[in-house]
Design an enzyme around this catalytic site. Sequence first.
Site, PDB file in Angstrom:
ATOM      1  N   ASN A   9       0.871  -1.175   0.000  1.00 30.75           N
ATOM      2  CA  ASN A   9       0.000   0.000   0.000  1.00 30.75           C
ATOM      3  C   ASN A   9       0.908   1.224   0.000  1.00 30.75           C
ATOM      4  O   ASN A   9       1.484   1.568   1.024  1.00 30.75           O
ATOM      5  CB  ASN A   9      -0.891  -0.012   1.251  1.00 30.75           C
ATOM      6  CG  ASN A   9      -1.675   1.282   1.410  1.00 30.75           C
ATOM      7  OD1 ASN A   9      -1.824   2.050   0.462  1.00 30.75           O
ATOM      8  ND2 ASN A   9      -2.180   1.529   2.609  1.00 30.75           N
ATOM      9  N   TRP A  10       1.039   1.830  -1.170  1.00 36.28           N
ATOM     10  CA  TRP A  10       1.976   2.952  -1.301  1.00 36.28           C
ATOM     11  C   TRP A  10       1.467   4.236  -0.667  1.00 36.28           C
ATOM     12  O   TRP A  10       2.219   5.201  -0.540  1.00 36.28           O
ATOM     13  CB  TRP A  10       2.268   3.215  -2.789  1.00 36.28           C
ATOM     14  CG  TRP A  10       3.024   2.123  -3.476  1.00 36.28           C
ATOM     15  CD1 TRP A  10       3.732   1.114  -2.878  1.00 36.28           C
ATOM     16  CD2 TRP A  10       3.176   1.937  -4.889  1.00 36.28           C
ATOM     17  NE1 TRP A  10       4.304   0.313  -3.843  1.00 36.28           N
ATOM     18  CE2 TRP A  10       3.981   0.801  -5.085  1.00 36.28           C
ATOM     19  CE3 TRP A  10       2.702   2.633  -6.009  1.00 36.28           C
ATOM     20  CZ2 TRP A  10       4.326   0.339  -6.348  1.00 36.28           C
ATOM     21  CZ3 TRP A  10       3.041   2.171  -7.270  1.00 36.28           C
ATOM     22  CH2 TRP A  10       3.845   1.038  -7.435  1.00 36.28           C
ATOM     23  N   LYS A  11       0.207   4.282  -0.351  1.00 36.19           N
ATOM     24  CA  LYS A  11      -0.412   5.499   0.217  1.00 36.19           C
ATOM     25  C   LYS A  11      -0.140   6.702  -0.699  1.00 36.19           C
ATOM     26  O   LYS A  11      -0.067   6.543  -1.914  1.00 36.19           O
ATOM     27  CB  LYS A  11       0.087   5.751   1.642  1.00 36.19           C
ATOM     28  CG  LYS A  11       0.010   4.518   2.531  1.00 36.19           C
ATOM     29  CD  LYS A  11       0.176   4.853   3.986  1.00 36.19           C
ATOM     30  CE  LYS A  11       0.329   3.563   4.778  1.00 36.19           C
ATOM     31  NZ  LYS A  11       0.088   3.741   6.183  1.00 36.19           N
ATOM     32  N   HIS A  95      -9.591   1.275   4.848  1.00 36.48           N
ATOM     33  CA  HIS A  95      -8.291   1.463   5.515  1.00 36.48           C
ATOM     34  C   HIS A  95      -8.502   2.430   6.687  1.00 36.48           C
ATOM     35  O   HIS A  95      -9.296   3.372   6.584  1.00 36.48           O
ATOM     36  CB  HIS A  95      -7.264   2.028   4.529  1.00 36.48           C
ATOM     37  CG  HIS A  95      -5.876   1.995   5.083  1.00 36.48           C
ATOM     38  ND1 HIS A  95      -5.432   2.942   5.974  1.00 36.48           N
ATOM     39  CD2 HIS A  95      -4.856   1.124   4.913  1.00 36.48           C
ATOM     40  CE1 HIS A  95      -4.182   2.651   6.321  1.00 36.48           C
ATOM     41  NE2 HIS A  95      -3.813   1.557   5.687  1.00 36.48           N
ATOM     42  N   GLU A  97      -6.899   4.838   7.743  1.00 37.92           N
ATOM     43  CA  GLU A  97      -6.683   6.262   7.418  1.00 37.92           C
ATOM     44  C   GLU A  97      -7.918   6.842   6.726  1.00 37.92           C
ATOM     45  O   GLU A  97      -8.248   8.013   6.903  1.00 37.92           O
ATOM     46  CB  GLU A  97      -5.416   6.420   6.557  1.00 37.92           C
ATOM     47  CG  GLU A  97      -4.161   6.176   7.408  1.00 37.92           C
ATOM     48  CD  GLU A  97      -2.966   5.627   6.660  1.00 37.92           C
ATOM     49  OE1 GLU A  97      -2.929   5.702   5.421  1.00 37.92           O
ATOM     50  OE2 GLU A  97      -2.050   5.101   7.330  1.00 37.92           O
ATOM     51  N   GLU A 167      -5.686  -4.868  10.569  1.00 36.24           N
ATOM     52  CA  GLU A 167      -4.644  -3.873  10.795  1.00 36.24           C
ATOM     53  C   GLU A 167      -4.946  -3.105  12.075  1.00 36.24           C
ATOM     54  O   GLU A 167      -5.755  -2.159  12.062  1.00 36.24           O
ATOM     55  CB  GLU A 167      -4.606  -2.876   9.632  1.00 36.24           C
ATOM     56  CG  GLU A 167      -4.342  -3.508   8.294  1.00 36.24           C
ATOM     57  CD  GLU A 167      -3.781  -2.476   7.323  1.00 36.24           C
ATOM     58  OE1 GLU A 167      -2.619  -2.620   6.936  1.00 36.24           O
ATOM     59  OE2 GLU A 167      -4.493  -1.506   6.999  1.00 36.24           O
ATOM     60  N   GLY A 173       2.127   2.273  10.595  1.00 32.80           N
ATOM     61  CA  GLY A 173       3.073   3.375  10.426  1.00 32.80           C
ATOM     62  C   GLY A 173       3.758   3.806  11.708  1.00 32.80           C
ATOM     63  O   GLY A 173       4.383   4.859  11.757  1.00 32.80           O
ATOM     64  N   SER A 212       3.137  -2.157  10.335  1.00 30.82           N
ATOM     65  CA  SER A 212       4.590  -2.176  10.546  1.00 30.82           C
ATOM     66  C   SER A 212       5.215  -3.548  10.301  1.00 30.82           C
ATOM     67  O   SER A 212       6.156  -3.944  10.990  1.00 30.82           O
ATOM     68  CB  SER A 212       4.938  -1.650  11.946  1.00 30.82           C
ATOM     69  OG  SER A 212       4.490  -0.315  12.091  1.00 30.82           O
TER      70      SER A 212
HETATM   71  C1  PEP Z   1      -0.879   0.159   5.903  1.00 25.69           C
HETATM   72  O1  PEP Z   1      -0.892   1.334   5.552  1.00 25.69           O
HETATM   73  O2  PEP Z   1      -1.792  -0.586   5.561  1.00 25.69           O
HETATM   74  C2  PEP Z   1       0.231  -0.318   6.717  1.00 25.69           C
HETATM   75  C3  PEP Z   1       0.190  -1.518   7.202  1.00 25.69           C
HETATM   76  O3  PEP Z   1       1.280   0.570   6.899  1.00 25.69           O
HETATM   77  P1  PEP Z   1       2.684   0.246   7.609  1.00 25.69           P
HETATM   78  O4  PEP Z   1       3.164  -1.064   7.070  1.00 25.69           O
HETATM   79  O5  PEP Z   1       3.562   1.381   7.241  1.00 25.69           O
HETATM   80  O6  PEP Z   1       2.406   0.161   9.083  1.00 25.69           O
END
Ligand code: PEP
Length: 249
Positions: A9-11, A95, A97, A167, A173, A212
Amino acid sequence: MRQTLIAGNWKLNGSRQSITDLLAAVAAGLGDDINADVAVCAPYVYIPMVEQLLKGGTLAWGAQNVSEQASGAYTGEVSAAMLAEFSCQYCLVGHSERRSLYHETDEVVAAKFAALKSAGIMPVLCVGESLEERDQGITESVVKQQVLAVINDCGIESLSDAVIAYEPVWAIGTGRTATPEQAQEVHASIRALLAELDKTIADRVQILYGGSMNPANASALLAMPDIDGGLIGGASLKADDFLAICRAA
Ligand code: PEP
């Protein structure tokens, strides 16, 4: 036996150049030693370019969001049919976010999930509790409600071609990962919830862990019986790290 899926997931990251370089490095490193399906979820504007770069190869691609609307006066939105025109195989929905920063409710998430299903795109339904909710001991009921919101709207059969990503919000993050045991416990509870409704679908649905995940912790997480892959944020922007996670699968 469920196939492992590692999805990046590049965001809100990347440029024409950085994405071209990243995909070249990832595609070059995807050899026979990788026992997983691998996908990247790109920002909308780069999806046509990603399609051009990846078509005919083994890396799949998708989007990070979609409109719940099919067409019309919804300025700034992108529909599931539009994503399908660019051969997106996956699309994230719900997600954390999107839920927290853009106020997407369970109802909106379910509507987006339904829109993706009608366009033949595999939704990756993201669920997870905040730190406060974990501390209150309500993790399983929070996650259950997020999953049931989709099942109540779209039916349990809609999960036969869908992916769930657990998640924990406090792990996204932050560099703080759920332990393999903490993640396994929630994954098992999601699968048990689905099994009450349809055992075949419960056994089949891929449940990814996200939060993470990195080359150092991926093996232990992916070794858990109900963890069927990873949704990778930060580490998916570095080819070496992303490939190392794919190899750990
Ligand atoms: C995500 O944005 O879905 C995610 C898991 O981010 P990160 O791996 O940076 O925690």
